[in-house]
Design a protein around this motif. Structure first.
Motif, PDB file in Angstrom:
ATOM      1  N   LEU A  33       0.808  -1.217   0.000  1.00 51.68           N
ATOM      2  CA  LEU A  33       0.000   0.000   0.000  1.00 51.68           C
ATOM      3  C   LEU A  33       0.843   1.269   0.000  1.00 51.68           C
ATOM      4  N   SER A  34       2.148   1.135  -0.191  1.00 51.93           N
ATOM      5  CA  SER A  34       2.996   2.328  -0.228  1.00 51.93           C
ATOM      6  C   SER A  34       2.856   3.049  -1.570  1.00 51.93           C
ATOM      7  N   GLY A  35       2.275   2.381  -2.552  1.00 48.71           N
ATOM      8  CA  GLY A  35       2.123   3.007  -3.863  1.00 48.71           C
ATOM      9  C   GLY A  35       3.375   2.886  -4.717  1.00 48.71           C
ATOM     10  N   VAL A  36       4.308   2.031  -4.313  1.00 46.80           N
ATOM     11  CA  VAL A  36       5.551   1.889  -5.070  1.00 46.80           C
ATOM     12  C   VAL A  36       5.643   0.484  -5.644  1.00 46.80           C
ATOM     13  N   LEU A  81      -4.615  -7.301  -0.918  1.00 45.23           N
ATOM     14  CA  LEU A  81      -4.796  -5.852  -1.031  1.00 45.23           C
ATOM     15  C   LEU A  81      -6.227  -5.352  -1.082  1.00 45.23           C
ATOM     16  N   LEU A  96      -5.072  -0.825  10.068  1.00 46.05           N
ATOM     17  CA  LEU A  96      -3.878  -1.300   9.385  1.00 46.05           C
ATOM     18  C   LEU A  96      -2.705  -1.322  10.362  1.00 46.05           C
ATOM     19  N   ASP A 100       1.827  -0.276   4.504  1.00 44.22           N
ATOM     20  CA  ASP A 100       1.716   0.996   3.776  1.00 44.22           C
ATOM     21  C   ASP A 100       3.015   1.792   3.830  1.00 44.22           C
ATOM     22  N   LEU A 102       7.288   2.458   3.151  1.00 46.86           N
ATOM     23  CA  LEU A 102       8.422   2.214   2.282  1.00 46.86           C
ATOM     24  C   LEU A 102       9.649   2.552   3.116  1.00 46.86           C
ATOM     25  N   LEU A 103      10.371   1.513   3.553  1.00 46.61           N
ATOM     26  CA  LEU A 103      11.465   1.751   4.493  1.00 46.61           C
ATOM     27  C   LEU A 103      12.795   1.290   3.928  1.00 46.61           C
TER      28      LEU A 103
ATOM     29  N   THR B  37      14.672   3.622   8.110  1.00 52.47           N
ATOM     30  CA  THR B  37      14.340   5.001   7.790  1.00 52.47           C
ATOM     31  C   THR B  37      13.235   5.041   6.753  1.00 52.47           C
ATOM     32  N   ASN B  38      12.331   5.908   6.952  1.00 52.58           N
ATOM     33  CA  ASN B  38      11.346   6.207   5.932  1.00 52.58           C
ATOM     34  C   ASN B  38      12.091   6.873   4.772  1.00 52.58           C
ATOM     35  N   ILE B  39      11.978   6.287   3.595  1.00 54.66           N
ATOM     36  CA  ILE B  39      12.742   6.812   2.466  1.00 54.66           C
ATOM     37  C   ILE B  39      12.325   8.240   2.125  1.00 54.66           C
ATOM     38  N   SER B 156       1.939   8.886  -2.676  1.00 58.31           N
ATOM     39  CA  SER B 156       3.159   8.646  -1.901  1.00 58.31           C
ATOM     40  C   SER B 156       3.721   9.897  -1.241  1.00 58.31           C
ATOM     41  N   ALA B 182      -3.779   2.332  -3.012  1.00 56.55           N
ATOM     42  CA  ALA B 182      -2.986   3.224  -2.156  1.00 56.55           C
ATOM     43  C   ALA B 182      -3.670   4.585  -2.063  1.00 56.55           C
ATOM     44  N   ARG B 185      -7.180   4.387  -0.214  1.00 57.96           N
ATOM     45  CA  ARG B 185      -7.104   4.071   1.203  1.00 57.96           C
ATOM     46  C   ARG B 185      -6.760   5.299   2.047  1.00 57.96           C
ATOM     47  N   MET B 258      -4.992   5.664  10.420  1.00 55.41           N
ATOM     48  CA  MET B 258      -6.397   5.278  10.401  1.00 55.41           C
ATOM     49  C   MET B 258      -7.059   5.778  11.674  1.00 55.41           C
TER      50      MET B 258
END
Ligand SMILES: Nc1nc2c(ncn2[C@@H]2O[C@H](COP(=O)(O)OP(=O)(O)O)[C@@H](O)[C@H]2O)c(=O)[nH]1
Ligand SMILES: [Mg+2]
Ligand SMILES: [Zn+2]
Ligand SMILES: [Zn+2]
Lengths: 118, 261
Positions: A33-36, A81, A96, A100, A102-103, B37-39, B156, B182, B185, B258
């Motif tokens: 769900l990160s959209g990537v 999904l 959730l 979701d 992206l790390l 880390t969050n990119i 994103s 994505a 949601r 959420m």
């Protein structure tokens, strides 16, 4: 296109973590769900890494499952999904837990980094 | 300090970095560094900065997203008319090439900043930060940020908005939420747009669209609107006014979390 912007951000985080030393491997945790999209991200990375400390690095994308907890019955589940509702009680009011994000998880430095850096 | 506005950008940045920066190194392999880390950390920190900046000025910021042509600019135009003078509105327009949308909004007597993104298919927090410095936030209650028409990339990038509003026009498929999970949601409100056309379309079922959003565990309200029917905008405007009124609580909340329960 946004994969390229994401790669540029990724490379800034990698440079921070590696403090200028060259890098052979970069591991990401990718939530669906990160959209990537990993394939597109890898293609963009192959372009974006040129001339950076990650110019020879491999990008590894580990997909993470979508996990949620049901607000009605409390069950914790891994879900596909498009069906984020509780398999036990059918409720869609779920929270959730993961999937979701992206790390950047880890960065592997090249052998003989000090030399490589001189 | 933020070099443009004098706000405390670096201070916040440092605090956030402490939370989300490098966690530890792995002793087992001297060559591996564990980082969690969050990119998009830089973007998200600047977005948080934008959000607190907007909140401090009492500006409710709405990130409007949809496919190209779903009716974002038209909705902004008719919302400006319908709100009348009750809220002071400003608009940031994101577009790949043209200034057209900002010109349409300015024709309504509302300040508009156009961001032309060139090759980039989404707005990011940096672009919005620059645009904010071209607006007099003291004279604004409600800011619409019209994102680039695209249901993938904008999902994103946090911009610093207080709410995500996604338009799904009835000339598109009612299964768009399934195809772009994505985006749908993270929507705090879904607007089924161009509903004046529903009588002549037999393949868009609003109930199916609703069910698809619920299948993403999203409890967001789903409203039917038409830019051509001012009376269809009442609930949308009530929603905006309510969000504007509760801005105090909102500005401290993570927009992607959420809601509990
Ligand atoms: N019938 C109908 N057409 C609309 C409505 N809203 C927008 N449109 C039309 O849809 C097209 C695209 O609208 P626009 O607002 O530019 O979409 P944007 O690209 O999302 O900003 C234009 O031709 C509008 O006239 C509506 O509520 N009803
Ligand atoms: Mg537009
Ligand atoms: Zn349940
Ligand atoms: Zn600033």
């Amino acid at each position: 296109m946004h994969e390229l912007s994401i790669c540029l951000s990724l490379l800034r985080e990698v440079e921070r973590a590696a403090r200028g030393r060259s890098v052979t491997e970069i591991t990401l945790a990718v939530g669906p769900l990160s959209g990537v999209e990993p394939q597109q991200l890898k293609r963009a990375f192959a372009v974006a890494r040129a001339g950076t400390i990650a110019k020879d690095a491999e990008l590894i994308c580990r997909m993470r499952p979508v996990c949620f907890a049901c607000s009605a019955c409390g069950q914790e589940v891994e879900a596909p999904l498009d069906a984020l509702s509780c398999p036990s009680c059918g409720d869609w009011q779920v929270r959730l837990r993961s999937g979701d994000k992206l790390l950047l998880e880890s960065v592997t430095l090249a052998d003989g980094v000090e030399k490589a850096n001189l | 300090m933020c070099e443009q506005c004098g706000c405390s950008l670096t201070h916040e940045r440092m605090q956030l970095s402490d939370d989300k920066g490098i966690v530890s190194s792995t002793p087992a392999d001297p060559h591996a560094i564990a980082v969690i880390t969050n990119i998009l950390r830089e973007n998200d920190e600047l977005a948080a900065h934008n959000r607190s900046h907007l909140g401090a000025h009492g500006v409710l910021a709405i990130n409007l997203m949809s496919s190209p042509g779903s009716g974002k600019t038209s909705l902004i135009e008719s919302t400006i008319d319908a709100i009348g003078g009750r809220l002071r509105i400003a608009v940031i327009e994101g577009d790949i090439e043209t200034e057209n949308d900002a010109a349409r909004v300015r024709a309504k007597g509302v300040p508009a900043v156009q961001i032309t993104t060139g090759q980039t298919c989404h707005l990011d927090a940096h672009m919005v930060h620059q645009a904010l410095h071209r607006l007099d936030l003291h004279a604004v209650d409600l800011l619409f940020i019209e994102n680039v028409g695209n249901l993938v990339c904008p999902a994103s990038f946090d911009l610093g908005q207080h709410a995500n509003v996604t338009l799904l026009s009835v000339t598109e498929g009612d299964d768009k939420p399934v195809k772009y999970p994505a985006m749908f949601r993270i929507s705090d409100l879904v607007l089924l747009a161009k509903c004046d056309l529903l009588p002549v379309l037999d393949d868009f079922d609003p109930d199916k669209a609703r069910a698809h959003v619920r299948a993403l565990a999203n409890p967001a309200p789903i409203l039917e609107v038409s830019a051509r029917r001012p009376e269809s905008l009442l609930r949308w405007i009530a929603w905006l006014e309510e969000r504007r009124a509760s801005l105090g609580e909102l500005s401290s909340r993570n927009p992607h979390a959420m809601p509990p329960g």
